[in-house]
Structure formats: C-alpha cells, structure tokens
Design an enzyme around this catalytic site. Structure first.
Site, PDB file in Angstrom:
ATOM      1  N   TYR A  61     -10.953   9.363  11.547  1.00  0.00           N
ATOM      2  CA  TYR A  61     -10.225  10.223  10.616  1.00  0.00           C
ATOM      3  C   TYR A  61      -8.734   9.957  10.767  1.00  0.00           C
ATOM      4  O   TYR A  61      -8.211  10.006  11.875  1.00  0.00           O
ATOM      5  CB  TYR A  61     -10.531  11.692  10.909  1.00  0.00           C
ATOM      6  CG  TYR A  61     -10.606  12.553   9.679  1.00  0.00           C
ATOM      7  CD1 TYR A  61      -9.458  12.940   9.009  1.00  0.00           C
ATOM      8  CD2 TYR A  61     -11.822  12.979   9.176  1.00  0.00           C
ATOM      9  CE1 TYR A  61      -9.514  13.721   7.870  1.00  0.00           C
ATOM     10  CE2 TYR A  61     -11.907  13.779   8.047  1.00  0.00           C
ATOM     11  CZ  TYR A  61     -10.743  14.141   7.395  1.00  0.00           C
ATOM     12  OH  TYR A  61     -10.817  14.923   6.268  1.00  0.00           O
ATOM     13  N   GLU A  63      -5.800  11.198   8.616  1.00  0.00           N
ATOM     14  CA  GLU A  63      -4.917  11.891   7.673  1.00  0.00           C
ATOM     15  C   GLU A  63      -3.462  11.548   7.951  1.00  0.00           C
ATOM     16  O   GLU A  63      -3.004  11.555   9.098  1.00  0.00           O
ATOM     17  CB  GLU A  63      -5.089  13.410   7.801  1.00  0.00           C
ATOM     18  CG  GLU A  63      -6.155  13.971   6.898  1.00  0.00           C
ATOM     19  CD  GLU A  63      -6.081  15.486   6.811  1.00  0.00           C
ATOM     20  OE1 GLU A  63      -5.244  16.086   7.511  1.00  0.00           O
ATOM     21  OE2 GLU A  63      -6.876  16.062   6.050  1.00  0.00           O
ATOM     22  N   ASP A 207      -2.311   0.149 -15.858  1.00  0.00           N
ATOM     23  CA  ASP A 207      -3.583   0.264 -15.144  1.00  0.00           C
ATOM     24  C   ASP A 207      -4.327  -1.052 -15.365  1.00  0.00           C
ATOM     25  O   ASP A 207      -4.867  -1.304 -16.437  1.00  0.00           O
ATOM     26  CB  ASP A 207      -4.386   1.444 -15.687  1.00  0.00           C
ATOM     27  CG  ASP A 207      -5.777   1.557 -15.075  1.00  0.00           C
ATOM     28  OD1 ASP A 207      -6.126   0.711 -14.217  1.00  0.00           O
ATOM     29  OD2 ASP A 207      -6.519   2.478 -15.451  1.00  0.00           O
ATOM     30  N   THR A 234      -8.032  -1.045  -9.235  1.00  0.00           N
ATOM     31  CA  THR A 234      -9.104  -0.875  -8.269  1.00  0.00           C
ATOM     32  C   THR A 234      -9.191  -2.149  -7.432  1.00  0.00           C
ATOM     33  O   THR A 234      -8.705  -3.211  -7.833  1.00  0.00           O
ATOM     34  CB  THR A 234     -10.448  -0.611  -8.963  1.00  0.00           C
ATOM     35  OG1 THR A 234     -10.655  -1.595  -9.982  1.00  0.00           O
ATOM     36  CG2 THR A 234     -10.475   0.773  -9.576  1.00  0.00           C
ATOM     37  N   LYS A 237     -14.137  -4.841  -8.628  1.00  0.00           N
ATOM     38  CA  LYS A 237     -14.074  -5.568  -9.895  1.00  0.00           C
ATOM     39  C   LYS A 237     -13.640  -7.017  -9.662  1.00  0.00           C
ATOM     40  O   LYS A 237     -14.265  -7.735  -8.896  1.00  0.00           O
ATOM     41  CB  LYS A 237     -13.168  -4.829 -10.881  1.00  0.00           C
ATOM     42  CG  LYS A 237     -13.688  -3.426 -11.222  1.00  0.00           C
ATOM     43  CD  LYS A 237     -12.878  -2.766 -12.312  1.00  0.00           C
ATOM     44  CE  LYS A 237     -13.468  -1.399 -12.654  1.00  0.00           C
ATOM     45  NZ  LYS A 237     -12.577  -0.301 -12.337  1.00  0.00           N
ATOM     46  N   ARG A 243     -14.893  -0.699  -2.988  1.00  0.00           N
ATOM     47  CA  ARG A 243     -14.591   0.276  -4.038  1.00  0.00           C
ATOM     48  C   ARG A 243     -13.449   1.161  -3.563  1.00  0.00           C
ATOM     49  O   ARG A 243     -13.556   1.853  -2.553  1.00  0.00           O
ATOM     50  CB  ARG A 243     -15.826   1.110  -4.371  1.00  0.00           C
ATOM     51  CG  ARG A 243     -16.901   0.277  -5.039  1.00  0.00           C
ATOM     52  CD  ARG A 243     -18.061   1.107  -5.564  1.00  0.00           C
ATOM     53  NE  ARG A 243     -18.965   0.248  -6.297  1.00  0.00           N
ATOM     54  CZ  ARG A 243     -18.854  -0.034  -7.595  1.00  0.00           C
ATOM     55  NH1 ARG A 243     -17.885   0.513  -8.295  1.00  0.00           N
ATOM     56  NH2 ARG A 243     -19.707  -0.841  -8.197  1.00  0.00           N
TER      57      ARG A 243
END
Length: 424
Positions: A61, A63, A207, A234, A237, A243
């Site tokens: 984790y 953050e 985008d 992204t 693709k 992803r």
C-alpha cells in the site's frame, strides 16, 4: 520472476482452492489462442507486464507520492514510481507525469476536476462521431458535473469541421478544448485545435488512450509537440502495458494534477500496475517497439484496403491510425450487434459500434469497430490482413449459414495457429 515450475505449482494450488475460476482462466486462454482479437482497444500485454502484475508489489500500500507516503516500507515502491515517471516524460517529451490513475476514466476525470470548476464548459467530440464516454456523454457523471458542448466530423469526408468547431468555441467560450477519440479512424492536426483554444483562452487536453503507443513510437503526431497543456493515455491498448492511466502535462499544472489524482480522486495506487507501466515505458522506447507500431499502421491500412476491395463501406472511407469502422447496415443489411455475434462465431472478436449520427440505438448500432494492435502483436502482417478481410466479408455475407460459418471458423483457427499469443 516466477519459473515455469512455480507457475505450475500456482495452477495446482488454484485447482484445489477454486477449480471453477481455474476452468474459466483456462477457457479464456484457449479462446485467446484460437481466436483473433480485433477490438482496437485490446492487445496482448508484454510478458514482463504479466509477471509484474502478479508480483510482490501487489501486496504493498503506497498512498501518496515518492518521498511523501503515508506508510513505511516504501524504498522500492518509490524507486519504481520514480522510474515510471521519468520514463514516461522521456517517452512522450513531457514536463511532468502522473502514473497513478487506475484506468482511463478516472484519469480523464482527474484532469477535469483538477483544472476546472463544476459547471465549466468543455468542448469535446460528439460520442457518435468517435468521442468517449468521459468526453461528456450525458450518461456519465462528468456530463452531469460539467457543461459539455460538441463538435462533429464533416459527413462528406470524415474530417473535423474546424469552421463549425471554431463557431461553437466562440459562442460557448469553453474553459477546455478536448480532442481524442474512441472510434475515429483518422489522425488529428493538433495545431488546429490549439489555435481554436488560444482564440477563446481555453486549456487544451488530448485524450490519446487508443494511440498512446503509436505516439510513443513517433509514428503518429504528439499533441505535446503542438503545445498542448495536458495529454492522457491508457497504458494498455497500443502500448501493450497494464490496464491503467497516465497523465502528462506542462510543469505549471503538475501540482493541480497530482492533487486531483491523490487525494482528490483516488487512494493508494496499484504498485504492481505502476511497476508494469515502468517496464512498458522502457520497452516502448526500444527500436523493436517502433517497428511494431509502424506495422500496426501498415496492417490497418491493408485491412481497410482489403475490405474496401470487397465492397465493404468504411466510415470516413479508410483509416490513418490503428482502427476502422465498417457500416454493417449499408454493406450487409444487418446491424452491428448481429455482425459482432456472427464474427464471434467464426473466432473474430470485434465490437458493435455507433457511426456518425447513427439512427440505431447503441446496443444495436449500425457499425462494427476493428483494430490491428493485437493481431500485429502476434506477428501478423499485411498478407494476413487480406485473409482476415476475406473472413469478415464472407461471414457477414453468409446470413447466418451454419455450414459456411463452420468453414470460416476453421480458416480463423488455421490462421491463429501460425501466430502464438505473446505471454501465453
């Protein structure tokens, strides 16, 4: 890195703990091997990406940002995130990069929420002409928070109608001009968008989720070279990564973008995804990837040409990028949903797609969207594109004939058997 023996042991454990899921996994692997992915937003991830997604970074984790985390034990997570950011900046010639967005939609939401105020006007592409849900579709949350106004393509040739776009911009005074697409088969001249935005004092955002890999390889134009403020993409693709999402921007927007991603929109990033993105950016900078991206474009043009030769009508008449959209209603007298189902039956995975100002509903639209990134990742070239075009045209012209579809499915299997799926 897992050895073949360790992977076999993992499968054996899964067979005991959850055999239903193992069966589904094996089924999906078999489907991918035997069939051909032609959805332009799908690709085969680099094998290294699959390894990192299942790595120990999944357990951590993190953050916050490197050097400013809320938890201890961040020596190696800071290292991989710093590598991912520096590699992304180098790859796209950007001043700042944020590699934490969990996917494409929150990536775009973070930009809007970080740089604009609720109710601000955004000029973006109409959904039926190729735009994305996050470009302000009424059913999206962003469409409720911001005021979106639309531009469209010219029905005569599929080009962006910049005179109409300029007129809308002058009338509505948008705070941001967004360009980018989900199903538009042409390239943009980003300088044209920049000129319109500058006229009305708007920010510019591109985008490029679909073509990020092609831009990274310098086989398509880079919006940042035209002076755009923000670019999003992204990392799967055309990039063949995990992803996830990436935001690159001018340095003057760095703090706003970072704060909008965390703590504004997300909690802890997925560090296995960040590690995989870092490796993706390194691989995308190599000559082999540039050759791959060039072949993606060559294959798309070859597929478009082969379909056109078989009297298939394509939206805009062809393609400048990795995707094309065929008009199933006009060519074959069936809607896109029926066409998608027929192509599924012969092993070609596509997706139904609206066409500009489509008279049919989204779940039963007029078009089918095709793309070449995945086929190219398997090693297919322009010769194979002709066979794929033949299978598509013959399938959609077979009117559901079971015997014809069985023969066409055998042709698909013979084709895919020659080109293994990377990483499987």
């Amino acid at each position: 890195m897992n050895t073949s023996s360790e992977r076999s042991q993992d499968r054996a454990r899964l067979a005991v703990s959850d055999p239903d899921i193992l069966l589904a996994l094996q089924g999906e692997e078999a489907r991918q091997r035997a069939g051909l992915e032609l959805i332009p937003s799908e690709n085969y991830a680099f094998p290294e990406v699959l390894t990192l997604l299942g790595s120990a970074f999944t357990n951590k984790y993190s953050e916050g940002y490197p050097g400013r985390r809320y938890y201890g034990g961040q020596e190696f997570t800071d290292e991989i995130e710093n590598l991912a950011r520096s590699r992304a900046k180098s790859l796209f010639r950007a001043e700042h990069a944020n590699v934490q967005p969990l996917s494409g939609s929150p990536m775009n939401q973070a930009v809007y929420l970080g740089l604009l105020e609720p109710g601000d006007t955004i000029l973006a592409m109409d959904l039926s002409h190729g735009g994305h849900l996050t470009h302000g579709a009424p059913v999206s949350h962003m469409g409720r928070i911001f005021r979106f106004v639309r531009y469209k393509t010219d029905p005569a040739n599929g080009a962006i109608d910049f005179e109409a776009l300029r007129k809308v911009a002058r009338e509505t005074k948008p705070k941001m001009v967004v360009c980018g697409y989900s199903s538009y088969p042409r390239d943009y001249d980003y300088a044209d968008f920049k000129r319109v935005a500058d006229e009305v004092g708007a920010l510019t955002m591109a985008d490029v989720s679909h073509i990020g890999g092609l831009i990274a390889a310098d086989v398509m134009r880079n919006p940042l070279d035209a002076g755009f403020d923000v670019m999003t993409t992204t990392t799967h693709k055309s990039l063949r990564g995990p992803r996830g999402g990436l935001i690159v921007c001018k340095e003057k927007f760095a703090k706003q973008i970072d704060a909008s991603v965390f703590p504004g929109l997300q909690g802890g990033p997925h560090m296995n995804q960040v590690a995989a993105a870092a490796t993706t950016f390194r691989l995308a900078a190599l000559p082999a990837f540039r050759a791959y991206a060039a072949q993606v474009l060559a294959n798309a043009k070859a597929l478009a040409g082969a379909l056109t030769a078989r009297q298939v009508k394509l939206v805009t008449g062809g393609t400048d990028n990795h995707l094309l959209v065929l008009d199933a209603v006009q060519t074959f007298g069936i809607d896109g949903a029926k066409a998608q189902a027929a192509l599924d039956r012969v092993g070609l995975t596509t997706n139904k797609q609206v066409i500009p100002d489509d008279p049919l509903p989204p779940m039963r639209p007029s078009g089918v969207r095709l793309g070449t990134p995945a086929a190219t990742a398997r090693g297919m070239g322009v010769i194979e594109m002709d066979e794929i075009a033949a299978i598509i045209a013959e399938t959609l012209g077979a009117d559901g004939d079971a015997g014809a579809e069985a023969a066409l499915a055998a042709r698909t299997l013979a084709l895919t058997a020659r080109f293994p799926v990377p990483g499987l």
